[in-house]
Design an enzyme around this catalytic site. Structure first.
Site, PDB file in Angstrom:
ATOM      1  N   LYS A   1       0.856  -1.209   0.000  1.00 54.92           N
ATOM      2  CA  LYS A   1       0.000   0.000   0.000  1.00 54.92           C
ATOM      3  C   LYS A   1       0.883   1.246   0.000  1.00 54.92           C
ATOM      4  O   LYS A   1       0.650   2.192  -0.748  1.00 54.92           O
ATOM      5  CB  LYS A   1      -0.878  -0.002   1.240  1.00 54.92           C
ATOM      6  CG  LYS A   1      -1.491   1.337   1.593  1.00 54.92           C
ATOM      7  CD  LYS A   1      -2.348   1.290   2.831  1.00 54.92           C
ATOM      8  CE  LYS A   1      -1.579   1.471   4.096  1.00 54.92           C
ATOM      9  NZ  LYS A   1      -1.263   2.852   4.482  1.00 54.92           N
ATOM     10  N   ASN A   2       1.927   1.257   0.834  1.00 53.23           N
ATOM     11  CA  ASN A   2       2.745   2.466   1.006  1.00 53.23           C
ATOM     12  C   ASN A   2       3.750   2.685  -0.107  1.00 53.23           C
ATOM     13  O   ASN A   2       4.424   3.709  -0.131  1.00 53.23           O
ATOM     14  CB  ASN A   2       3.430   2.467   2.381  1.00 53.23           C
ATOM     15  CG  ASN A   2       2.405   2.664   3.491  1.00 53.23           C
ATOM     16  OD1 ASN A   2       1.243   2.976   3.228  1.00 53.23           O
ATOM     17  ND2 ASN A   2       2.824   2.451   4.723  1.00 53.23           N
TER      18      ASN A   2
ATOM     19  N   CYS B   1      -4.504  11.966  12.952  1.00 57.68           N
ATOM     20  CA  CYS B   1      -5.243  10.705  12.997  1.00 57.68           C
ATOM     21  C   CYS B   1      -5.016  10.125  14.386  1.00 57.68           C
ATOM     22  O   CYS B   1      -4.353  10.728  15.221  1.00 57.68           O
ATOM     23  CB  CYS B   1      -4.770   9.767  11.894  1.00 57.68           C
ATOM     24  SG  CYS B   1      -3.131   9.152  12.193  1.00 57.68           S
TER      25      CYS B   1
ATOM     26  N   ARG C   1       0.466  14.248  13.129  1.00 61.33           N
ATOM     27  CA  ARG C   1       0.862  14.040  11.742  1.00 61.33           C
ATOM     28  C   ARG C   1       1.003  15.344  10.939  1.00 61.33           C
ATOM     29  O   ARG C   1       0.349  15.564   9.936  1.00 61.33           O
ATOM     30  CB  ARG C   1      -0.105  13.102  11.021  1.00 61.33           C
ATOM     31  CG  ARG C   1      -0.490  11.831  11.739  1.00 61.33           C
ATOM     32  CD  ARG C   1       0.601  10.782  11.814  1.00 61.33           C
ATOM     33  NE  ARG C   1       1.022  10.252  10.546  1.00 61.33           N
ATOM     34  CZ  ARG C   1       0.439   9.229   9.927  1.00 61.33           C
ATOM     35  NH1 ARG C   1      -0.615   8.683  10.428  1.00 61.33           N
ATOM     36  NH2 ARG C   1       0.915   8.775   8.785  1.00 61.33           N
TER      37      ARG C   1
ATOM     38  N   ASP D   1       5.291   0.481  12.002  1.00 56.21           N
ATOM     39  CA  ASP D   1       4.073  -0.169  11.504  1.00 56.21           C
ATOM     40  C   ASP D   1       3.970  -1.628  11.929  1.00 56.21           C
ATOM     41  O   ASP D   1       2.960  -2.264  11.653  1.00 56.21           O
ATOM     42  CB  ASP D   1       4.010  -0.073   9.970  1.00 56.21           C
ATOM     43  CG  ASP D   1       3.781   1.352   9.518  1.00 56.21           C
ATOM     44  OD1 ASP D   1       3.915   1.621   8.323  1.00 56.21           O
ATOM     45  OD2 ASP D   1       3.498   2.208  10.386  1.00 56.21           O
TER      46      ASP D   1
ATOM     47  N   ARG E   1      -8.443  -0.437   5.342  1.00 54.48           N
ATOM     48  CA  ARG E   1      -7.670   0.595   4.629  1.00 54.48           C
ATOM     49  C   ARG E   1      -6.350   0.029   4.115  1.00 54.48           C
ATOM     50  O   ARG E   1      -5.806   0.513   3.137  1.00 54.48           O
ATOM     51  CB  ARG E   1      -7.382   1.763   5.580  1.00 54.48           C
ATOM     52  CG  ARG E   1      -8.616   2.479   6.029  1.00 54.48           C
ATOM     53  CD  ARG E   1      -8.262   3.714   6.795  1.00 54.48           C
ATOM     54  NE  ARG E   1      -7.250   4.474   6.058  1.00 54.48           N
ATOM     55  CZ  ARG E   1      -6.762   5.629   6.494  1.00 54.48           C
ATOM     56  NH1 ARG E   1      -7.181   6.119   7.644  1.00 54.48           N
ATOM     57  NH2 ARG E   1      -5.863   6.292   5.804  1.00 54.48           N
TER      58      ARG E   1
END
Ligand code: EPZ
Length: 422
Positions: free
Chosen positions: A22-23, A116, A121, A307, A400
């Site tokens: 995803k990243n 978030c 952030r 993460d 997500r």
């Protein structure tokens, strides 16, 4: 809204195919704004954040055709430069369109991404760097209004903190700037490396890829002849499934991965007593005779990734002794602690440090709430070994960033049902 019901204590075994990262996909989709031609992208993960960014690019005027993990996209037709609050509020990585839009069009408006659950952030480093490249940046009514009517100029950018999307935004902006840009204290995550490689393959001179100092020779607003590409594997998804094998003390294999992207994570599994087998594109985790406690400090790549912090906290509840996890990157990334404690974990938090007293036999299934993407996966992992049923609510966070997580775990022997909240 959906929730997941996890029936604990099932034995896992077998292998799972890992999706595209995803990243890596997010900055690469933003980079299509710089392309002079249509692109074919393979191994695209089918997750909500990717669909959100595609929606944003379509709102700006791009067209695309997606078939599962294959995408054809044409961003040459983009004719709008405003990324609205409605879409940016659902995914803060939308900030990644700022650099490319400004570099190509000389102006753009991007809604300030809110914070978030894991932290405030800020994007101050992104904005300061663009100003150093000649942009004027104003914040008006919650929007970043960026202008560079004569295009961006190359500059020497020194990031006060290592920022992944900050580095990616500036690499993309620099690709179309006039002159040379040097980024000092750049991020060197594998996802940043793939972005640099794709831009280099489009004819841009880039030096220092994968190091903390990247130099880019811009094209003076000439769009790039970008080539088709395949997204690299998702190292965090792979680490999460290896944690699923570890926490259930199973033999579990992850395929379609780049083992070297997980060096720090694999070292921690071995420190805890698990066996690790690797070949070119797969990793197998083997049971530990006794799960040992572990000390973790999260840091930028190639160190232990933030993460993976929540997932290892769930795993540490199985250890025989006290583990210590220090979260150095985000100020509020312990939201999963209270939920794990509700399941019987013995965790105390002091500032950015969590102490986890292993309670191998004591996790009990109950109702828990997901708060952010990686915390959600930690709760699923805890549910796999808890006694009874664990109902995980607000799993839109999970969707997500994980491509069919409950289906992949069920195929490995877990008993997980997705159901609708009453
Ligand atoms: C990227 O976020 C990832 N997201 C995050 O993954 C990941 O946790 C993070 O990097 C760290 O590895 C994507 O790549 C889309 P940062 P990013 O800028 O770029 C501070 C997931 O789970 N900072 O590297 O937003 C910031 O507050 C997500 O997939 C500033 O102060 O993170 C943080 O403390 C969660 N000012 C630190 O730097 C800025 O302008 C690192 O943040 C930018 C960042």
């Amino acid at each position: 809204m959906d929730y997941l019901k996890v029936i604990g204590k099932k034995n896992l075994k077998g292998s799972v195919k890992i999706s595209g990262a995803k990243n890596a996909a997010l900055p690469l989709l933003a980079a299509t704004i710089l392309s002079s031609n249509k692109l074919n992208i393979s191994n695209l993960p089918d997750v909500v954040d990717i669909n959100t960014l595609l929606q944003l690019l379509e709102m700006l005027g791009a067209t695309y055709d997606k078939n599962k993990n294959f995408l054809q996209i044409d961003s040459t037709t983009i004719d709008k430069t405003k990324a609205t609050y409605e879409i940016v509020k659902t995914m803060r990585a939308s900030i990644l369109v700022l650099g490319p839009l400004l570099a190509r069009f000389g102006h753009c408006e991007v809604s300030l991404p809110g914070g978030c659950a894991i932290g405030q952030r800020p994007v101050d480093l992104h904005l300061k760097a663009l100003e150093q490249m000649g942009a004027t940046i104003e914040i008006k009514n919650g929007y970043i209004e960026a202008k560079a009517p004569k295009g961006l100029q190359g500059a020497t950018i020194v990031f006060d903190k290592i920022t992944v999307t900050g580095t990616e935004n500036i690499v993309m902006a620099a690709a179309l700037a006039d002159g040379k840009t040097t980024i000092v204290n750049a991020a060197k995550e594998p996802e940043v490396i793939q972005l640099c490689e794709i831009i280099r393959d489009a004819g841009i001179y880039i030096e220092g890829i994968g190091t903390n100092t990247i130099t880019i020779e811009g094209s003076k607003q000439q769009l790039l002849d970008m080539k088709d590409f395949t997204i690299i594997p998702d190292r965090i998804e792979a680490g999460t499934y290896l944690c699923a094998g570890a926490i259930t003390n199973a033999i579990l294999k992850v395929e379609n991965v780049e083992p070297k992207h997980l060096d720090a994570v694999l070292a921690k599994f071995e420190e805890m007593g698990f066996g690790i087998l690797k070949d070119k594109t797969s990793i197998t985790i083997l049971p530990a005779n006794k799960v040992k406690p572990v000390n973790i400090i999260t840091t930028e790549y190639p160190g232990f990734p933030t993460d993976m912090q929540a997932q290892f906290m769930a795993l540490a509840t199985m250890a025989d002794g006290m583990s210590i996890i220090d979260e150095k990157l985000f100020e509020n990334r312990f939201m999963h602690v209270s939920e794990l404690v509700r399941m019987g974990a013995e965790i105390t938090v002091n500032g950015t440090t969590a102490n986890i007293q292993g309670t191998p036999k004591k996790l009990l299934g109950t109702d828990v709430m997901a708060t952010d993407l990686r915390a959600s996966s930690a709760l699923v992992l805890a549910g796999l070994v808890a006694d009874g049923e664990t109902n995980i609510h607000r799993i839109y966070h999970l969707d997500r960033g994980y491509d069919k997580l409950e289906k992949k775990l069920t195929a490995l022997g877990a008993n997980i049902i997705r159901d609708k909240e009453i």
